[in-house]
Design an enzyme around this catalytic site. Sequence first.
Site, PDB file in Angstrom:
ATOM      1  N   THR A 108       5.564   2.357   3.334  1.00  0.00           N
ATOM      2  CA  THR A 108       4.399   3.122   3.777  1.00  0.00           C
ATOM      3  C   THR A 108       3.911   2.728   5.170  1.00  0.00           C
ATOM      4  OG1 THR A 108       2.045   3.463   3.339  1.00  0.00           O
ATOM      5  CG2 THR A 108       2.982   1.456   2.491  1.00  0.00           C
ATOM      6  N   GLU A 120       1.010   2.212   5.764  1.00  0.00           N
ATOM      7  CA  GLU A 120      -0.067   1.239   5.540  1.00  0.00           C
ATOM      8  C   GLU A 120       0.354  -0.173   5.930  1.00  0.00           C
ATOM      9  OE1 GLU A 120      -3.378   1.355   4.197  1.00  0.00           O
ATOM     10  OE2 GLU A 120      -3.213   3.451   4.759  1.00  0.00           O
ATOM     11  N   TYR A 138      -2.829  -3.050  -1.427  1.00  0.00           N
ATOM     12  CA  TYR A 138      -1.678  -2.136  -1.583  1.00  0.00           C
ATOM     13  C   TYR A 138      -0.686  -2.351  -0.454  1.00  0.00           C
ATOM     14  CZ  TYR A 138       0.875   2.280  -0.901  1.00  0.00           C
ATOM     15  OH  TYR A 138       1.857   3.219  -0.663  1.00  0.00           O
ATOM     16  N   LYS A 169       3.251  -3.669  -0.422  1.00  0.00           N
ATOM     17  CA  LYS A 169       4.361  -2.885   0.143  1.00  0.00           C
ATOM     18  C   LYS A 169       5.091  -3.674   1.233  1.00  0.00           C
ATOM     19  CE  LYS A 169       4.459   1.318  -1.852  1.00  0.00           C
ATOM     20  NZ  LYS A 169       5.611   1.890  -2.539  1.00  0.00           N
TER      21      LYS A 169
HETATM   22  P1  NAP Z   1       2.041   9.233  -7.175  1.00  0.00           P
HETATM   23  O1  NAP Z   1       1.951  10.719  -7.245  1.00  0.00           O
HETATM   24  O2  NAP Z   1       0.792   8.425  -7.304  1.00  0.00           O
HETATM   25  O3  NAP Z   1       3.083   8.760  -8.292  1.00  0.00           O
HETATM   26  C1  NAP Z   1       3.198   7.420  -8.657  1.00  0.00           C
HETATM   27  C2  NAP Z   1       4.240   7.311  -9.754  1.00  0.00           C
HETATM   28  O4  NAP Z   1       4.362   5.922 -10.119  1.00  0.00           O
HETATM   29  C3  NAP Z   1       3.863   8.058 -11.032  1.00  0.00           C
HETATM   30  O5  NAP Z   1       5.047   8.583 -11.588  1.00  0.00           O
HETATM   31  C4  NAP Z   1       3.317   6.958 -11.917  1.00  0.00           C
HETATM   32  O6  NAP Z   1       3.451   7.214 -13.305  1.00  0.00           O
HETATM   33  C5  NAP Z   1       4.225   5.814 -11.526  1.00  0.00           C
HETATM   34  N1  NAP Z   1       3.662   4.485 -11.831  1.00  0.00           N
HETATM   35  C6  NAP Z   1       2.502   3.962 -11.371  1.00  0.00           C
HETATM   36  N2  NAP Z   1       2.351   2.722 -11.845  1.00  0.00           N
HETATM   37  C7  NAP Z   1       3.426   2.453 -12.625  1.00  0.00           C
HETATM   38  C8  NAP Z   1       3.842   1.348 -13.409  1.00  0.00           C
HETATM   39  N3  NAP Z   1       3.119   0.231 -13.514  1.00  0.00           N
HETATM   40  N4  NAP Z   1       5.027   1.408 -14.090  1.00  0.00           N
HETATM   41  C9  NAP Z   1       5.772   2.541 -14.025  1.00  0.00           C
HETATM   42  N5  NAP Z   1       5.425   3.630 -13.299  1.00  0.00           N
HETATM   43  C10 NAP Z   1       4.266   3.583 -12.611  1.00  0.00           C
HETATM   44  O7  NAP Z   1       2.731   8.781  -5.810  1.00  0.00           O
HETATM   45  P2  NAP Z   1       3.468   9.660  -4.687  1.00  0.00           P
HETATM   46  O8  NAP Z   1       2.430  10.221  -3.779  1.00  0.00           O
HETATM   47  O9  NAP Z   1       4.470  10.531  -5.308  1.00  0.00           O
HETATM   48  O10 NAP Z   1       4.184   8.496  -3.878  1.00  0.00           O
HETATM   49  C11 NAP Z   1       5.455   8.019  -4.287  1.00  0.00           C
HETATM   50  C12 NAP Z   1       5.725   6.662  -3.642  1.00  0.00           C
HETATM   51  O11 NAP Z   1       5.649   6.788  -2.232  1.00  0.00           O
HETATM   52  C13 NAP Z   1       4.715   5.561  -4.020  1.00  0.00           C
HETATM   53  O12 NAP Z   1       5.448   4.364  -4.149  1.00  0.00           O
HETATM   54  C14 NAP Z   1       3.807   5.470  -2.813  1.00  0.00           C
HETATM   55  O13 NAP Z   1       3.320   4.154  -2.657  1.00  0.00           O
HETATM   56  C15 NAP Z   1       4.763   5.827  -1.693  1.00  0.00           C
HETATM   57  N6  NAP Z   1       4.090   6.451  -0.548  1.00  0.00           N
HETATM   58  C16 NAP Z   1       3.448   7.637  -0.723  1.00  0.00           C
HETATM   59  C17 NAP Z   1       2.833   8.222   0.371  1.00  0.00           C
HETATM   60  C18 NAP Z   1       2.128   9.539   0.229  1.00  0.00           C
HETATM   61  O14 NAP Z   1       1.471   9.941   1.206  1.00  0.00           O
HETATM   62  N7  NAP Z   1       2.254  10.243  -0.885  1.00  0.00           N
HETATM   63  C19 NAP Z   1       2.898   7.613   1.632  1.00  0.00           C
HETATM   64  C20 NAP Z   1       3.558   6.401   1.750  1.00  0.00           C
HETATM   65  C21 NAP Z   1       4.182   5.839   0.645  1.00  0.00           C
HETATM   66  P3  NAP Z   1       2.317   7.986 -14.171  1.00  0.00           P
HETATM   67  O15 NAP Z   1       2.577   9.460 -13.960  1.00  0.00           O
HETATM   68  O16 NAP Z   1       2.604   7.512 -15.544  1.00  0.00           O
HETATM   69  O17 NAP Z   1       0.973   7.562 -13.636  1.00  0.00           O
HETATM   70  O1  F7E Z   2      -7.206   8.708   2.272  1.00  0.00           O
HETATM   71  C1  F7E Z   2     -10.456   8.900   3.844  1.00  0.00           C
HETATM   72  C2  F7E Z   2      -9.902   7.551   3.460  1.00  0.00           C
HETATM   73  O2  F7E Z   2      -6.732   8.285  -0.128  1.00  0.00           O
HETATM   74  C3  F7E Z   2      -6.988   9.242   3.553  1.00  0.00           C
HETATM   75  C4  F7E Z   2      -1.509   6.967  -0.052  1.00  0.00           C
HETATM   76  O3  F7E Z   2      -0.519   7.887  -0.433  1.00  0.00           O
HETATM   77  O4  F7E Z   2      -1.187   7.413   2.293  1.00  0.00           O
HETATM   78  C5  F7E Z   2      -2.144   7.404   1.260  1.00  0.00           C
HETATM   79  O5  F7E Z   2      -3.188   6.493   1.555  1.00  0.00           O
HETATM   80  C6  F7E Z   2      -8.198   8.953   4.412  1.00  0.00           C
HETATM   81  C7  F7E Z   2      -8.665   7.506   4.372  1.00  0.00           C
HETATM   82  O6  F7E Z   2      -4.841   8.322   1.568  1.00  0.00           O
HETATM   83  C8  F7E Z   2     -12.404  10.086   1.055  1.00  0.00           C
HETATM   84  O7  F7E Z   2     -10.853   6.533   3.708  1.00  0.00           O
HETATM   85  C9  F7E Z   2     -12.659   9.916   3.184  1.00  0.00           C
HETATM   86  O8  F7E Z   2      -9.060   7.097   5.649  1.00  0.00           O
HETATM   87  O9  F7E Z   2      -5.907  10.419   0.924  1.00  0.00           O
HETATM   88  P1  F7E Z   2      -6.183   8.989   1.061  1.00  0.00           P
HETATM   89  P2  F7E Z   2      -4.532   6.931   2.292  1.00  0.00           P
HETATM   90  O10 F7E Z   2      -5.533   5.895   1.982  1.00  0.00           O
HETATM   91  O11 F7E Z   2      -4.251   7.224   3.726  1.00  0.00           O
HETATM   92  C10 F7E Z   2      -0.578   6.143   2.558  1.00  0.00           C
HETATM   93  C11 F7E Z   2       0.424   6.320   3.659  1.00  0.00           C
HETATM   94  C12 F7E Z   2      -0.040   5.520   1.333  1.00  0.00           C
HETATM   95  O12 F7E Z   2       0.963   4.824   1.363  1.00  0.00           O
HETATM   96  C13 F7E Z   2      -0.887   5.579   0.098  1.00  0.00           C
HETATM   97  O13 F7E Z   2      -0.109   5.318  -1.063  1.00  0.00           O
HETATM   98  O14 F7E Z   2      -9.297   9.725   3.911  1.00  0.00           O
HETATM   99  N1  F7E Z   2     -11.414   9.455   2.884  1.00  0.00           N
HETATM  100  N2  F7E Z   2     -13.289  10.297   2.084  1.00  0.00           N
HETATM  101  C14 F7E Z   2     -11.234   9.562   1.581  1.00  0.00           C
HETATM  102  N3  F7E Z   2     -10.163   9.261   0.797  1.00  0.00           N
HETATM  103  C15 F7E Z   2     -10.271   9.499  -0.525  1.00  0.00           C
HETATM  104  N4  F7E Z   2      -9.207   9.239  -1.328  1.00  0.00           N
HETATM  105  N5  F7E Z   2     -11.422  10.011  -1.074  1.00  0.00           N
HETATM  106  C16 F7E Z   2     -12.530  10.332  -0.326  1.00  0.00           C
HETATM  107  O15 F7E Z   2     -13.545  10.789  -0.829  1.00  0.00           O
END
Ligand code: NAP
Ligand code: F7E
Length: 332
Positions: free
Chosen positions: A131, A133, A155, A159
């Site tokens: 990520t 992050e 988090y 990672k």
């Molecule tokens: P997501 O929708 O939150 O899905 C997370 C998945 O992980 C779900 O299938 C969840 O299962 C499973 N999981 C969580 N905790 C677990 C555990 N303890 N044991 C087994 N399974 C578990 O995430 P996503 O947005 O698809 O992201 C996929 C991956 O990309 C993640 O690793 C995330 O950190 C990484 N990532 C995402 C983003 C983004 O913007 N989306 C950006 C950077 C990196 P349940 O359905 O049972 O909850």
């Molecule tokens: O927040 C701001 C919050 O929770 C985006 C994950 O997939 O991407 C994701 O992390 C921004 C942040 O995503 C609210 O403070 C304001 O600045 O949608 P988010 P994230 O934290 O960027 C990275 C790349 C990952 O790897 C992570 O797994 O939006 N924000 N107000 C808010 N965010 C949330 N959730 N809720 C609010 O009410």
Amino acid sequence: MARVLISGITGQDGSFLAESHLESGDEVHGLVRQSSLLQRTRLDAVPALVNARALSRLKLHYADLSDTSSLVSVLRNVRPDLVYHLAGQSHVKISFDLPEYTADSTGLGTLRLLESMRHVVPDCRFFLAATSEIFGEAKESPQNERTPMNPINPYAAAKVYALNLVRIYRSAYGLFACAGILFNHESPRRGENYVTRKIARGVASIARGRQTELHLGTLTPKRDWSYSPDVVEGMRLVVSAAKADDYVLASGVSHSVGEFCEAAFRIVGLDYRKHVVLDPNYVRPVDITETLGDASKARSELGWAPKTGFDELVRIMVDAELAELDARGDAA
Ligand code: NAP
Ligand code: F7E
């Protein structure tokens, strides 16, 4: 036909990845954890896009990232050619509330899976969803594969550990272990407590007269947002490259949360300033000001580029929420 194993198959990216590999004719296996309900709403979207014959190539296995023996058992049974490791606690704000669980699932979970693979299927390819992050409040912009890691939440720290493990298993054991350094990517299948989905749902609900306010923590942070299916396409290119390596997957454009609100409310003809309420409940102890990715390595070496721009992404998400509300037929 490849045998593909996906941890996190029930998540946003996992469901798109499963769909994509099924459409390619592959056999897809997913790790699922025990839960009291059997509803897996994102996976339920898959049958709409693949036919019944393809669905017979989808198999789910109970396993947990905290239970090494369950991982070993699935690897022995499936003997995958490819493992995509997407599972783990991945909400940044929640990682402050659950730091130990986040370290265990996201950090140690990766160690357990890599170590199991090393013993059971050492020739299998491994992909980690890393990520942006990891860069924290980055010292340079845009961020690329050489930008120093500087995590500022539990988090991100987990990672960083996971990404370092991928690099260690690649160099120490010669495993084909690679990573996508993924910037934010969204879709109608995004978790409901991430900001883009929260905004899209709020906009639809306000437009249909079900609520008047949308509570958010802050409007100022900027994120590099892409569309999840584009990023999933990038994951497939990273894991099928000639050499195992790590790649930034990002759009190269950054927008603020406020700009996302403005664009989303505009679609339904509303002014976000009349509906968004700032709420301290959603403010984080620390937050990254801006992320901006440089995906030029993925573009030049893998030919990857995102296809869906910011305005189209916002429209896809708002339209999906409106359609869902209207289909339920319960607009006020
Ligand atoms: P997501 O929708 O939150 O899905 C997370 C998945 O992980 C779900 O299938 C969840 O299962 C499973 N999981 C969580 N905790 C677990 C555990 N303890 N044991 C087994 N399974 C578990 O995430 P996503 O947005 O698809 O992201 C996929 C991956 O990309 C993640 O690793 C995330 O950190 C990484 N990532 C995402 C983003 C983004 O913007 N989306 C950006 C950077 C990196 P349940 O359905 O049972 O909850
Ligand atoms: O927040 C701001 C919050 O929770 C985006 C994950 O997939 O991407 C994701 O992390 C921004 C942040 O995503 C609210 O403070 C304001 O600045 O949608 P988010 P994230 O934290 O960027 C990275 C790349 C990952 O790897 C992570 O797994 O939006 N924000 N107000 C808010 N965010 C949330 N959730 N809720 C609010 O009410």
